[in-house]
Write a protein that holds these residues in place. Structure first.
Motif, mmCIF file in Angstrom:
data_model
loop_
_atom_site.group_PDB
_atom_site.id
_atom_site.type_symbol
_atom_site.label_atom_id
_atom_site.label_comp_id
_atom_site.label_asym_id
_atom_site.label_seq_id
_atom_site.Cartn_x
_atom_site.Cartn_y
_atom_site.Cartn_z
ATOM 1 N N VAL A 24 -10.572 -2.631 -4.659
ATOM 2 C CA VAL A 24 -10.380 -1.258 -4.251
ATOM 3 C C VAL A 24 -10.303 -0.299 -5.369
ATOM 4 C CG1 VAL A 24 -8.278 -0.041 -3.137
ATOM 5 C CG2 VAL A 24 -8.916 -1.973 -2.104
ATOM 6 N N PRO A 25 -9.559 -0.634 -6.606
ATOM 7 C CA PRO A 25 -9.969 0.226 -7.748
ATOM 8 C C PRO A 25 -11.125 0.676 -8.143
ATOM 9 C CG PRO A 25 -8.068 -1.253 -7.950
ATOM 10 C CD PRO A 25 -8.555 -1.771 -6.968
ATOM 11 N N SER A 28 -13.146 2.738 -5.465
ATOM 12 C CA SER A 28 -12.333 3.842 -5.540
ATOM 13 C C SER A 28 -12.832 4.809 -6.821
ATOM 14 C CB SER A 28 -10.812 4.173 -5.599
ATOM 15 O OG SER A 28 -10.447 3.500 -4.366
ATOM 16 N N VAL A 107 -3.634 3.831 -6.115
ATOM 17 C CA VAL A 107 -4.155 4.935 -4.893
ATOM 18 C C VAL A 107 -3.539 6.219 -5.206
ATOM 19 C CG1 VAL A 107 -4.266 5.248 -2.516
ATOM 20 C CG2 VAL A 107 -4.307 3.097 -3.329
ATOM 21 N N MET A 110 -5.260 7.805 -8.044
ATOM 22 C CA MET A 110 -6.429 8.287 -7.663
ATOM 23 C C MET A 110 -6.527 9.511 -7.019
ATOM 24 S SD MET A 110 -9.854 7.953 -7.926
ATOM 25 C CE MET A 110 -9.695 6.261 -8.641
ATOM 26 N N HIS A 114 -8.619 13.054 -7.815
ATOM 27 C CA HIS A 114 -9.322 13.742 -6.649
ATOM 28 C C HIS A 114 -8.983 15.401 -6.753
ATOM 29 C CE1 HIS A 114 -11.141 10.137 -5.270
ATOM 30 N NE2 HIS A 114 -11.827 10.751 -4.539
ATOM 31 N N THR A 262 -7.705 3.253 3.193
ATOM 32 C CA THR A 262 -7.432 4.169 2.157
ATOM 33 C C THR A 262 -8.328 4.545 1.191
ATOM 34 O OG1 THR A 262 -5.024 3.707 2.779
ATOM 35 C CG2 THR A 262 -5.285 5.202 0.837
ATOM 36 N N ALA A 263 -8.685 3.552 0.513
ATOM 37 C CA ALA A 263 -9.731 3.601 -0.623
ATOM 38 C C ALA A 263 -10.993 4.369 -0.009
ATOM 39 C CB ALA A 263 -10.064 2.386 -1.232
ATOM 40 N N LEU A 266 -11.126 8.089 0.652
ATOM 41 C CA LEU A 266 -11.138 9.074 -0.696
ATOM 42 C C LEU A 266 -12.620 9.322 -1.213
ATOM 43 C CD1 LEU A 266 -8.281 7.237 -2.751
ATOM 44 C CD2 LEU A 266 -8.117 9.275 -1.361
ATOM 45 N N THR A 267 -13.219 9.996 -0.307
ATOM 46 C CA THR A 267 -14.645 10.634 -0.945
ATOM 47 C C THR A 267 -14.812 11.680 0.147
ATOM 48 O OG1 THR A 267 -16.792 10.093 -1.181
ATOM 49 C CG2 THR A 267 -15.737 8.868 0.747
#
Length: 277
Positions: A24-25, A28, A107, A110, A114, A262-263, A266-267
């Protein structure tokens, strides 16, 4: 608990750590770099040097946080495996929750990254914003299939509670579960309402892009709500039957799915990149 199930639980704990604190990291951070390069630098070429410098500095801080949480979570799991005990010498389910909360730290970091990146974009975008002449209603942001799924998930949950009121098991909270359902639904409705009313999406000058991001955020919250309610129902069935020993596997899988969703959210929506090319 049978030996093979104990080993399966340990394996699922390891998988949870790898998925939530390694995969996930990585995904992300790669998506963050994609936004910085494919949206930010493409739209604001004058910001290229500052954006690249910011990415290097932010990346070092981010991976330090990831490494720290990974070491802590791995230590918790290895201690349990080596000593053949439950997580934290306490309770596996509570231990999984602790690992999940640890994996949420990167998260949160991150999300802040953002926010900082779009603040950087805003410096170069100026104060001009394009307004849409068309007023959009809340119905345009709601996914009908997801709304139906949420309603169905609630019906399944209520039916499950009614069944176990008639056939209770140890620890069953009775109709109190319905209060929990109302609180859960209300929480997500509140989150969706806040997202719907939020028009301060800095760094996105075009209303069509802001609307696409807002719609995607609302859809993600609807999806998570549906999954959460189904998870609660299934957990209740496992606990109320002889399959209670599999509850740990379900809980770990649930945590992993939520972290992955969730990851991935994040875009920016694909339409943003398509419009900017």
């Amino acid at each position: 608990m049978s030996n093979w199930l104990t080993q399966a639980n340990y394996l699922m704990m390891i998988i949870q750590v790898v998925v939530t604190l390694v995969l996930v990291p990585i995904v992300s951070f790669n998506m963050l770099k994609g936004i910085a390069n494919n949206y930010g630098i493409h739209r604001y070429p004058q910001a290229a040097t500052e954006v690249k410098q910011w990415l290097k500095k932010a990346g070092r801080s981010y991976w330090l946080v990831v490494l720290t949480t990974f070491v802590l979570a791995t230590g918790i799991v290895l201690h349990a495996i080596i000593n053949d005990t439950e997580l934290l010498n306490w309770d596996d389910q509570s231990g999984l929750l602790v690992i999940y909360l640890l994996s949420m730290i990167p998260v949160v970091v991150m999300v802040l990254m953002h926010k900082a990146l779009f603040s950087l974009f805003k410096k170069y975008s100026g104060s001009i914003r394009t307004a849409s002449l068309r007023v959009r209603t809340w119905r345009e942001y709601i996914s009908a299939p997801l709304a139906v799924t949420i309603v169905f998930a609630n019906i399944v949950f209520i039916a499950t509670v009614l069944y176990f009121v008639a056939h209770p098991f140890d620890g069953f909270a009775g109709y109190g579960n319905l209060v929990g359902l109302v609180i859960l639904d209300s929480l997500f409705i509140g989150i969706i309402a806040v997202v719907y009313r939020d028009n301060k999406m800095q760094g996105l000058a075009q209303p069509v892009h802001r609307d696409a991001l807002k719609k995607r955020a609302i859809h993600i919250n609807m999806l998570i709500l549906a999954i959460a309610v189904f998870h609660l129902s299934l957990s209740m069935w496992l606990q109320g039957t002889e399959l209670i020993n599999y509850k740990l596997l379900l809980q770990s899988l649930y945590f992993q799915v939520i972290l992955i969703i969730t990851a991935l959210c994040l875009t920016l929506p694909k339409s943003v990149f398509e419009k900017e090319r």
